[in-house]
Write a protein that holds these residues in place. Structure first.
Motif, PDB file in Angstrom:
ATOM      1  N   SER A 157       0.852  -1.208   0.000  1.00 25.86           N
ATOM      2  CA  SER A 157       0.000   0.000   0.000  1.00 25.86           C
ATOM      3  C   SER A 157       0.881   1.250   0.000  1.00 25.86           C
ATOM      4  O   SER A 157       0.599   2.217  -0.721  1.00 25.86           O
ATOM      5  CB  SER A 157      -0.892   0.055   1.244  1.00 25.86           C
ATOM      6  N   ARG A 158       1.953   1.212   0.801  1.00 31.26           N
ATOM      7  CA  ARG A 158       2.872   2.384   0.843  1.00 31.26           C
ATOM      8  C   ARG A 158       3.521   2.577  -0.524  1.00 31.26           C
ATOM      9  O   ARG A 158       3.666   3.694  -1.012  1.00 31.26           O
ATOM     10  CB  ARG A 158       3.958   2.178   1.903  1.00 31.26           C
ATOM     11  N   TYR A 159       3.924   1.454  -1.139  1.00 29.49           N
ATOM     12  CA  TYR A 159       4.551   1.519  -2.472  1.00 29.49           C
ATOM     13  C   TYR A 159       3.569   2.135  -3.484  1.00 29.49           C
ATOM     14  O   TYR A 159       3.942   3.028  -4.256  1.00 29.49           O
ATOM     15  CB  TYR A 159       4.996   0.111  -2.900  1.00 29.49           C
ATOM     16  N   LEU A 160       2.317   1.654  -3.473  1.00 31.40           N
ATOM     17  CA  LEU A 160       1.328   2.170  -4.441  1.00 31.40           C
ATOM     18  C   LEU A 160       1.113   3.671  -4.212  1.00 31.40           C
ATOM     19  O   LEU A 160       1.096   4.451  -5.175  1.00 31.40           O
ATOM     20  CB  LEU A 160       0.006   1.404  -4.311  1.00 31.40           C
ATOM     21  N   GLU A 161       0.983   4.061  -2.955  1.00 25.16           N
ATOM     22  CA  GLU A 161       0.754   5.484  -2.654  1.00 25.16           C
ATOM     23  C   GLU A 161       1.931   6.342  -3.105  1.00 25.16           C
ATOM     24  O   GLU A 161       1.746   7.417  -3.674  1.00 25.16           O
ATOM     25  CB  GLU A 161       0.493   5.694  -1.168  1.00 25.16           C
ATOM     26  N   ALA A 162       3.148   5.848  -2.890  1.00 24.61           N
ATOM     27  CA  ALA A 162       4.331   6.608  -3.305  1.00 24.61           C
ATOM     28  C   ALA A 162       4.378   6.763  -4.826  1.00 24.61           C
ATOM     29  O   ALA A 162       5.078   7.635  -5.353  1.00 24.61           O
ATOM     30  CB  ALA A 162       5.598   5.905  -2.811  1.00 24.61           C
ATOM     31  N   ASN A 163       3.632   5.905  -5.529  1.00 23.10           N
ATOM     32  CA  ASN A 163       3.602   5.982  -6.990  1.00 23.10           C
ATOM     33  C   ASN A 163       2.265   6.523  -7.501  1.00 23.10           C
ATOM     34  O   ASN A 163       1.843   6.206  -8.631  1.00 23.10           O
ATOM     35  CB  ASN A 163       3.918   4.604  -7.585  1.00 23.10           C
ATOM     36  N   ASN A 164       1.636   7.334  -6.656  1.00 25.10           N
ATOM     37  CA  ASN A 164       0.357   7.973  -6.996  1.00 25.10           C
ATOM     38  C   ASN A 164      -0.751   6.995  -7.373  1.00 25.10           C
ATOM     39  O   ASN A 164      -1.597   7.288  -8.219  1.00 25.10           O
ATOM     40  CB  ASN A 164       0.541   9.004  -8.136  1.00 25.10           C
ATOM     41  N   LEU A 165      -0.694   5.822  -6.750  1.00 31.24           N
ATOM     42  CA  LEU A 165      -1.784   4.857  -6.924  1.00 31.24           C
ATOM     43  C   LEU A 165      -2.356   4.638  -5.517  1.00 31.24           C
ATOM     44  O   LEU A 165      -1.972   5.326  -4.585  1.00 31.24           O
ATOM     45  CB  LEU A 165      -1.252   3.556  -7.534  1.00 31.24           C
ATOM     46  N   SER A 166      -3.256   3.684  -5.361  1.00 34.48           N
ATOM     47  CA  SER A 166      -3.794   3.445  -4.003  1.00 34.48           C
ATOM     48  C   SER A 166      -4.051   1.958  -3.872  1.00 34.48           C
ATOM     49  O   SER A 166      -4.067   1.227  -4.876  1.00 34.48           O
ATOM     50  CB  SER A 166      -5.108   4.205  -3.827  1.00 34.48           C
TER      51      SER A 166
ATOM     52  N   GLY B 204      -5.057  -1.108  -6.559  1.00 36.59           N
ATOM     53  CA  GLY B 204      -4.457  -2.447  -6.589  1.00 36.59           C
ATOM     54  C   GLY B 204      -5.517  -3.533  -6.493  1.00 36.59           C
ATOM     55  O   GLY B 204      -5.469  -4.523  -7.232  1.00 36.59           O
ATOM     56  N   LEU B 205      -6.500  -3.328  -5.624  1.00 38.49           N
ATOM     57  CA  LEU B 205      -7.538  -4.352  -5.450  1.00 38.49           C
ATOM     58  C   LEU B 205      -8.443  -4.423  -6.686  1.00 38.49           C
ATOM     59  O   LEU B 205      -8.832  -5.512  -7.121  1.00 38.49           O
ATOM     60  CB  LEU B 205      -8.345  -4.072  -4.182  1.00 38.49           C
ATOM     61  N   ASP B 206      -8.738  -3.259  -7.283  1.00 36.26           N
ATOM     62  CA  ASP B 206      -9.522  -3.283  -8.528  1.00 36.26           C
ATOM     63  C   ASP B 206      -8.734  -3.988  -9.633  1.00 36.26           C
ATOM     64  O   ASP B 206      -9.302  -4.720 -10.442  1.00 36.26           O
ATOM     65  CB  ASP B 206      -9.877  -1.854  -8.973  1.00 36.26           C
ATOM     66  N   ALA B 207      -7.415  -3.745  -9.663  1.00 39.33           N
ATOM     67  CA  ALA B 207      -6.568  -4.393 -10.677  1.00 39.33           C
ATOM     68  C   ALA B 207      -6.595  -5.913 -10.482  1.00 39.33           C
ATOM     69  O   ALA B 207      -6.691  -6.683 -11.438  1.00 39.33           O
ATOM     70  CB  ALA B 207      -5.131  -3.875 -10.560  1.00 39.33           C
TER      71      ALA B 207
END
Ligand SMILES: C[S@@+](CC[C@H](N)C(=O)[O-])C[C@H]1O[C@@H](n2cnc3c(N)ncnc32)[C@H](O)[C@@H]1O
Length: 306
Positions: free
Chosen positions: A45-54, A58-61
């Motif tokens: 989650s931290r990684y996704l947020e740092a890359n302007n994702l959430s 990720g769960l939708d993907a």
């Protein structure tokens, strides 16, 4: 276990039947796995947020990937064929489609922990890596995709190991690069954006990792011969693929585990250890008869008489 609870409630909302499947998997896991999953989800989650994702992205993907796979599976059950048959379509529709590839690889990253078969292959890889750690000075990963295997190798091998990674998709390479920058920011890795079949055979590696790429090419024997020729004399390769596994980018259809084993043998590769994991918990005869997907991984070396 805040992150696991959130994941389960999100999936329950969007795909309740699939959530039941995950419940069954988690019910059979020990506390060590549950802790590992929780800490993976917190970090991811931290990684996704740092890359302007959430994490919701990720769960939708992940849900999209599961739905795409079910669609491919239904078609396969009807026709006996994989949904795509040539590389140029896959390049245009998947590898070069930034939005589609980003979503696919992030979804696949989550499956590494949520699918029993993918997790068993991850464990086989971890064991193979640790068992061969002392001999690894030059390492290549072909098709890193989400980059989780690459991250695991970098964090578990000596800091001086030379890392190269090759992927046909620029998006996959960008994702891999971003996860390495997130986890091991100082590590230098050579990222090559190429079809592995067009990479010159001028280097030899102590360890080659190629996870779920073999079924993505039209002629897997060419790829296996290339791997054979790129292995140092005492080098090892960890290869994973699958049987009866239709997907939006799978071109080559392995019809049995023996198909894979005999191709390895024909290409001068000797199997040292393997994992054979069907995606359903049924007797093997039924898996074979119903053409249910089997995930497969092997640690191989160059046959000595070559
Ligand atoms: C299904 S993903 C596998 C990701 C990861 N290795 C794993 O095991 O979960 C396949 C990856 O292989 C890459 N790939 C497919 N064909 C390739 C080729 N001919 N050369 C290099 N990379 C390729 C794709 O772009 C993608 O990143």
């Amino acid at each position: 276990m805040r992150n696991i609870k959130y994941l389960l409630s999100y999936i329950d909302l969007k795909m309740p039947l699939h959530k039941k499947k995950i419940d069954i998997i988690l019910a059979n896991k020990d506390i060590f796995f549950i802790q590992e999953l929780e800490s993976f989800l917190a970090d991811y989650s931290r990684y996704l947020e740092a890359n302007n994702l959430s994490i919701d992205y990720g769960l939708d993907a992940y849900i999209k990937m599961v739905k795409d796979m079910i669609k491919c599976q239904i078609k396969f059950m009807r026709t006996g064929n994989y949904p795509v048959s040539n590389l140029s379509n896959t390049i245009a529709d998947v590898y070069n489609n930034k939005e589609a590839m980003l979503s696919y690889m992030i979804g696949l990253a989550l499956s590494q922990y949520l699918w029993e078969s993918h997790y068993k292959i991850l464990q086989h890889f971890r064991t193979a890596l640790i068992d061969n750690k002392e001999n690894i000075k030059k390492y290549i990963e072909i098709g890193p995709g989400h980059g989780l295997f690459l991250r695991h190798a970098i964090t578990n091998l000596d800091p001086g190991v030379d890392f190269v990674t090759v992927d046909i998709s620029r998006t996959s390479l960008e994702i891999s690069k971003s996860i390495i920058e997130h986890a091991v920011p100082d590590k230098e890795v050579r990222y090559i954006n190429k079809d592995i079949l067009s990479l010159e055979n001028d280097q030899q590696y102590d360890f080659i990792l190629m996870g779920e790429v073999l079924e993505h090419v039209e002629q897997p024997e060419l790829l296996l011969r290339k791997i054979h020729d790129s292995m140092a004399t005492n080098g090892k390769a960890f290869l994973s693929t699958c049987v009866n596994c239709p997907a939006i980018d799978h071109l080559y259809h392995f019809k049995s585990v023996d198909d894979i084993r005999s191709l390895f043998n024909d290409c001068g590769l000797e199997i040292e250890s393997e994992t054979v994991v069907p995606v359903e918990n049924l007797p093997m005869e039924e898996i074979v008869k119903k053409k249910i997907t089997i995930n497969y991984s092997a640690l191989v070396n160059r046959k000595k008489y070559d």
